[in-house]
Design a protein around this motif. Structure first.
Motif, PDB file in Angstrom:
ATOM      1  N   HIS A  87       0.839  -1.194   0.000  1.00  0.00           N
ATOM      2  CA  HIS A  87       0.000   0.000   0.000  1.00  0.00           C
ATOM      3  C   HIS A  87       0.875   1.245   0.000  1.00  0.00           C
ATOM      4  O   HIS A  87       1.813   1.349   0.777  1.00  0.00           O
ATOM      5  N   THR A  88       0.573   2.179  -0.867  1.00  0.00           N
ATOM      6  CA  THR A  88       1.271   3.458  -0.894  1.00  0.00           C
ATOM      7  C   THR A  88       0.385   4.477  -0.193  1.00  0.00           C
ATOM      8  O   THR A  88      -0.747   4.708  -0.616  1.00  0.00           O
ATOM      9  N   PRO A  89       0.876   5.085   0.901  1.00  0.00           N
ATOM     10  CA  PRO A  89       0.059   6.075   1.624  1.00  0.00           C
ATOM     11  C   PRO A  89      -0.221   7.319   0.774  1.00  0.00           C
ATOM     12  O   PRO A  89       0.540   7.650  -0.124  1.00  0.00           O
ATOM     13  N   PHE A  90      -1.299   7.995   1.113  1.00  0.00           N
ATOM     14  CA  PHE A  90      -1.658   9.239   0.436  1.00  0.00           C
ATOM     15  C   PHE A  90      -0.619  10.316   0.698  1.00  0.00           C
ATOM     16  O   PHE A  90      -0.192  10.533   1.828  1.00  0.00           O
ATOM     17  N   THR A  91      -0.214  11.005  -0.351  1.00  0.00           N
ATOM     18  CA  THR A  91       0.633  12.192  -0.262  1.00  0.00           C
ATOM     19  C   THR A  91      -0.005  13.230  -1.168  1.00  0.00           C
ATOM     20  O   THR A  91      -0.221  12.965  -2.353  1.00  0.00           O
ATOM     21  N   GLY A  92      -0.356  14.380  -0.620  1.00  0.00           N
ATOM     22  CA  GLY A  92      -0.975  15.410  -1.450  1.00  0.00           C
ATOM     23  C   GLY A  92      -1.217  16.678  -0.668  1.00  0.00           C
ATOM     24  O   GLY A  92      -0.865  16.779   0.499  1.00  0.00           O
ATOM     25  N   THR A  93      -1.825  17.631  -1.344  1.00  0.00           N
ATOM     26  CA  THR A  93      -2.091  18.918  -0.707  1.00  0.00           C
ATOM     27  C   THR A  93      -3.576  19.062  -0.390  1.00  0.00           C
ATOM     28  O   THR A  93      -4.424  18.505  -1.078  1.00  0.00           O
ATOM     29  N   ILE A  94      -3.842  19.824   0.657  1.00  0.00           N
ATOM     30  CA  ILE A  94      -5.199  20.207   1.043  1.00  0.00           C
ATOM     31  C   ILE A  94      -5.124  21.722   1.301  1.00  0.00           C
ATOM     32  O   ILE A  94      -4.810  22.151   2.404  1.00  0.00           O
TER      33      ILE A  94
END
Length: 144
Positions: free
Chosen positions: A3-10
């Motif tokens: 599983h690749t964890p979420f990485t992103g902007t909010i």
């Protein structure tokens, strides 16, 4: 497969709908821009097609405002607030990759006139609260 964890902007400059993983940004003229969050896209998978409702459509909160096609399924895009559609993002319909790579910019999905903004705005949350929600689902998430 790992599983690749979420990485992103909010981004802090808009409100978020927990139920549908959508964002809403009020503009100076009382209109709103609406789009899918980077976390919502992470959950759905890469978007390969986007179709908006026609201009002038009246959409109630929770109802379909368009569809996205992912690798394995077609999903309804649910409206985070009630509105009259002023325009769908034709550029994103022609190049759906924009929704994946720039969901808070060029990949927006609707420009609309909200019809019950005063009451429905209260159902949305700020960016800090949305980040906490994501961390409950995805404890290893990181925000750029």
């Amino acid at each position: 497969m790992a599983h690749t964890p979420f990485t992103g902007t909010i981004p802090d400059d808009r409100l978020y709908c927990l139920r549908y993983d959508m964002w809403v940004q009020e503009t100076a003229d009382g209109e709103v821009l609406i789009g899918a969050t980077s976390f919502g896209i992470f959950l759905a998978g890469e978007i390969i097609a986007f179709t908006s409702k026609p201009k002038g459509a009246e959409v109630e909160i929770g109802r379909g405002m368009g569809t996205v096609e992912c690798r394995k399924t077609v999903l309804a895009v649910h409206a985070p607030v009630s509105f009259v559609l002023l325009e769908g993002n034709d550029e994103a319909e022609e190049r759906p990759k924009l929704v994946n790579v720039d969901p808070y910019g060029a990949g927006w999905m609707a420009r609309a006139r909200p019809t019950r903004w005063a009451e429905e705005k209260l159902t949305l949350i700020d960016a800090a609260t949305y980040r906490q929600h994501i961390l409950k689902i995805e404890p290893e998430a990181s925000f750029g």
